[in-house]
Design an enzyme around this catalytic site. Structure first.
Site, PDB file in Angstrom:
ATOM      1  N   MET A 126       0.788  -1.205  -0.099  1.00 40.69           N
ATOM      2  CA  MET A 126      -0.106   0.008  -0.013  1.00 40.69           C
ATOM      3  C   MET A 126       0.827   1.243  -0.021  1.00 40.69           C
ATOM      4  O   MET A 126       0.475   2.371   0.427  1.00 40.69           O
ATOM      5  CB  MET A 126      -0.902  -0.034   1.320  1.00 40.69           C
ATOM      6  CG  MET A 126      -2.014  -1.159   1.115  1.00 40.69           C
ATOM      7  SD  MET A 126      -3.495  -0.862   2.191  1.00 40.69           S
ATOM      8  CE  MET A 126      -2.989  -0.727   3.507  1.00 40.69           C
ATOM      9  N   GLY A 127       2.201   1.015  -0.345  1.00 38.08           N
ATOM     10  CA  GLY A 127       2.977   2.218  -0.617  1.00 38.08           C
ATOM     11  C   GLY A 127       3.613   2.520   0.884  1.00 38.08           C
ATOM     12  O   GLY A 127       3.495   1.967   1.919  1.00 38.08           O
ATOM     13  N   HIS A 172       9.408   1.003   2.903  1.00 37.37           N
ATOM     14  CA  HIS A 172      10.487   1.303   3.837  1.00 37.37           C
ATOM     15  C   HIS A 172      11.414  -0.273   3.675  1.00 37.37           C
ATOM     16  O   HIS A 172      10.946  -0.906   2.720  1.00 37.37           O
ATOM     17  CB  HIS A 172      10.034   1.274   5.461  1.00 37.37           C
ATOM     18  CG  HIS A 172       8.908   0.166   5.714  1.00 37.37           C
ATOM     19  ND1 HIS A 172       9.156  -1.231   5.679  1.00 37.37           N
ATOM     20  CD2 HIS A 172       7.631   0.279   5.897  1.00 37.37           C
ATOM     21  CE1 HIS A 172       7.970  -1.846   6.088  1.00 37.37           C
ATOM     22  NE2 HIS A 172       7.223  -1.045   6.294  1.00 37.37           N
ATOM     23  N   HIS A 178       9.735  -3.616   3.088  1.00 38.91           N
ATOM     24  CA  HIS A 178       9.171  -3.928   1.767  1.00 38.91           C
ATOM     25  C   HIS A 178      10.206  -4.057   0.858  1.00 38.91           C
ATOM     26  O   HIS A 178      10.130  -4.878   0.016  1.00 38.91           O
ATOM     27  CB  HIS A 178       8.465  -2.645   1.126  1.00 38.91           C
ATOM     28  CG  HIS A 178       7.206  -2.296   1.975  1.00 38.91           C
ATOM     29  ND1 HIS A 178       7.147  -1.183   2.771  1.00 38.91           N
ATOM     30  CD2 HIS A 178       6.039  -2.829   1.799  1.00 38.91           C
ATOM     31  CE1 HIS A 178       5.721  -0.995   3.427  1.00 38.91           C
ATOM     32  NE2 HIS A 178       5.049  -2.199   2.794  1.00 38.91           N
ATOM     33  N   GLY A 204       5.199  -9.946   4.113  1.00 36.95           N
ATOM     34  CA  GLY A 204       5.972  -9.921   5.477  1.00 36.95           C
ATOM     35  C   GLY A 204       5.177 -10.421   6.550  1.00 36.95           C
ATOM     36  O   GLY A 204       4.017 -10.356   6.716  1.00 36.95           O
ATOM     37  N   LYS A 257       5.331  -9.595   9.486  1.00 35.62           N
ATOM     38  CA  LYS A 257       4.659  -8.616  10.362  1.00 35.62           C
ATOM     39  C   LYS A 257       3.092  -8.886  10.458  1.00 35.62           C
ATOM     40  O   LYS A 257       2.545  -8.693  11.486  1.00 35.62           O
ATOM     41  CB  LYS A 257       4.937  -7.259  10.293  1.00 35.62           C
ATOM     42  CG  LYS A 257       4.479  -6.242  11.431  1.00 35.62           C
ATOM     43  CD  LYS A 257       5.007  -4.721  11.112  1.00 35.62           C
ATOM     44  CE  LYS A 257       3.837  -4.281   9.975  1.00 35.62           C
ATOM     45  NZ  LYS A 257       2.770  -3.960  10.338  1.00 35.62           N
ATOM     46  N   ARG A 300       9.528  -2.621  11.535  1.00 37.54           N
ATOM     47  CA  ARG A 300       8.981  -1.371  10.262  1.00 37.54           C
ATOM     48  C   ARG A 300       7.747  -1.496   9.842  1.00 37.54           C
ATOM     49  O   ARG A 300       6.979  -2.900   9.462  1.00 37.54           O
ATOM     50  CB  ARG A 300      10.207  -1.789   9.242  1.00 37.54           C
ATOM     51  CG  ARG A 300      11.496  -1.533   9.390  1.00 37.54           C
ATOM     52  CD  ARG A 300      12.024   0.074   9.510  1.00 37.54           C
ATOM     53  NE  ARG A 300      13.249   0.175   9.811  1.00 37.54           N
ATOM     54  CZ  ARG A 300      14.007   0.363   8.759  1.00 37.54           C
ATOM     55  NH1 ARG A 300      13.822   0.621   7.605  1.00 37.54           N
ATOM     56  NH2 ARG A 300      15.404   0.538   9.026  1.00 37.54           N
ATOM     57  N   SER A 325       4.571   1.291   7.637  1.00 33.12           N
ATOM     58  CA  SER A 325       4.405   2.228   7.031  1.00 33.12           C
ATOM     59  C   SER A 325       3.649   3.352   8.131  1.00 33.12           C
ATOM     60  O   SER A 325       3.836   4.459   7.967  1.00 33.12           O
ATOM     61  CB  SER A 325       3.273   2.034   5.801  1.00 33.12           C
ATOM     62  OG  SER A 325       3.930   1.426   4.886  1.00 33.12           O
TER      63      SER A 325
END
Length: 284
Positions: A30-31, A34, A37, A147, A149, A184, A186
């Site tokens: 989703m942009g 970091h 990604h 990821g 996360k 990490r 966004s």
């Protein structure tokens, strides 16, 4: 690296790549990219002939309009990072391109989609499945990279792939953390400096609980993690669930499963910003 806004243009490019026998990797994002990604993109580049990265803030997975409005967006910076990672194609469509008409499909994969995030964010995983399935149909990747996360999300996507028989290999990639342990995300860019300073306490509490758990009950471990985080001014635990790593159902005792994971969501700061993380207590 080429950036596409239209589905047909991306598909035409991928058609030519497939004619050359190249395998395709997809990294859905989703942009606000970091290093987490970037690690997914680099892995895809290493394992596939072509890597596509989608950059799309998907409205169907937000159940909070303010969260959607405030979600960080910076396509220019995202493209600079992706070019440095040697991505081949960026797919950055507008909402009208992805959803020309309302997508009324409904996805539910109990129990993995109905607990934790599924219970606290109604409709979230349905929205995830809507966009990820569309991306899979558009790109037709051999592999897709996610990821760890978003650990529960991976379980839901895997269930969707099985049910729809999409034939995509889901590749799980380790969490990338800052030096102080914060995963990490966004959303980290939305944290004020004082909020960023306290956020690492989440992982510190999780990490220290692994040792604590060896001599204490599951409930004692649960309560200690919640207490350790909540005592930090500015942090507020929404939930902490200790679950079977396969079914995502709560476990009562350490002996109940060979694979046990603690999943947590914490509100950080005055805004507040919602942060997620997890820790593995037992892994088969």
């Amino acid at each position: 690296m080429k950036v596409f806004k239209k589905i047909v243009d991306l598909q035409n490019a991928l058609f030519e790549e497939r004619k050359q026998g190249k395998e395709i990797g997809l990294v859905p994002t989703m942009g606000a990219l970091h290093e987490g990604h970037a690690s997914l993109v680099r892995r895809s580049v290493g394992e596939n002939g072509v890597t596509v990265v989608s950059v799309f803030v998907n409205p169907t997975q937000f159940n909070d309009k303010n969260d959607l409005k405030n979600y960080p967006r910076d396509l220019e910076a995202d493209c600079a990072l992706l070019e440095s990672c040697k991505a081949d194609y960026v797919f950055a469509p507008e909402v009208e391109e992805m959803y020309p008409t309302p997508d009324t499909r409904h996805f539910e994969f109990p129990p993995v989609s109905t607990v934790m995030e599924g219970a606290h964010r109604p409709g979230h995983f349905n929205g995830v499945c809507l966009v990820v399935s569309r991306l899979f149909y558009i790109v037709r990747p051999d592999r897709a990279y996610f990821g760890e996360k978003d650990w529960q999300q991976i379980a839901v996507v895997k269930a969707m792939v099985r049910q729809l028989e999409l034939g995509v290999q889901i590749v799980e990639c380790p969490i990338v953390r800052d030096d102080d342990g914060l995963a990490r995300s966004s959303r980290n860019s939305l944290l004020a400096p004082d909020e960023r300073a306290i956020a690492p306490a989440i992982y510190q509490a999780l990490k220290s609980s692994v040792t604590y758990a060896k001599k204490h009950t599951l409930k004692q471990t649960h309560d200690k993690v919640v207490a350790d985080i909540n005592k930090v001014e500015g942090l507020d635990v929404e939930y902490f669930s200790i679950v079977d790593g396969n079914t995502l159902q709560d476990v009562a005792e350490w002996e109940d499963s060979p694979y046990i994971v603690g999943c947590i969501t914490v509100y950080c700061g005055k805004t507040p910003i919602r942060l997620i993380d997890h820790i593995k207590y037992k892994e088969a």
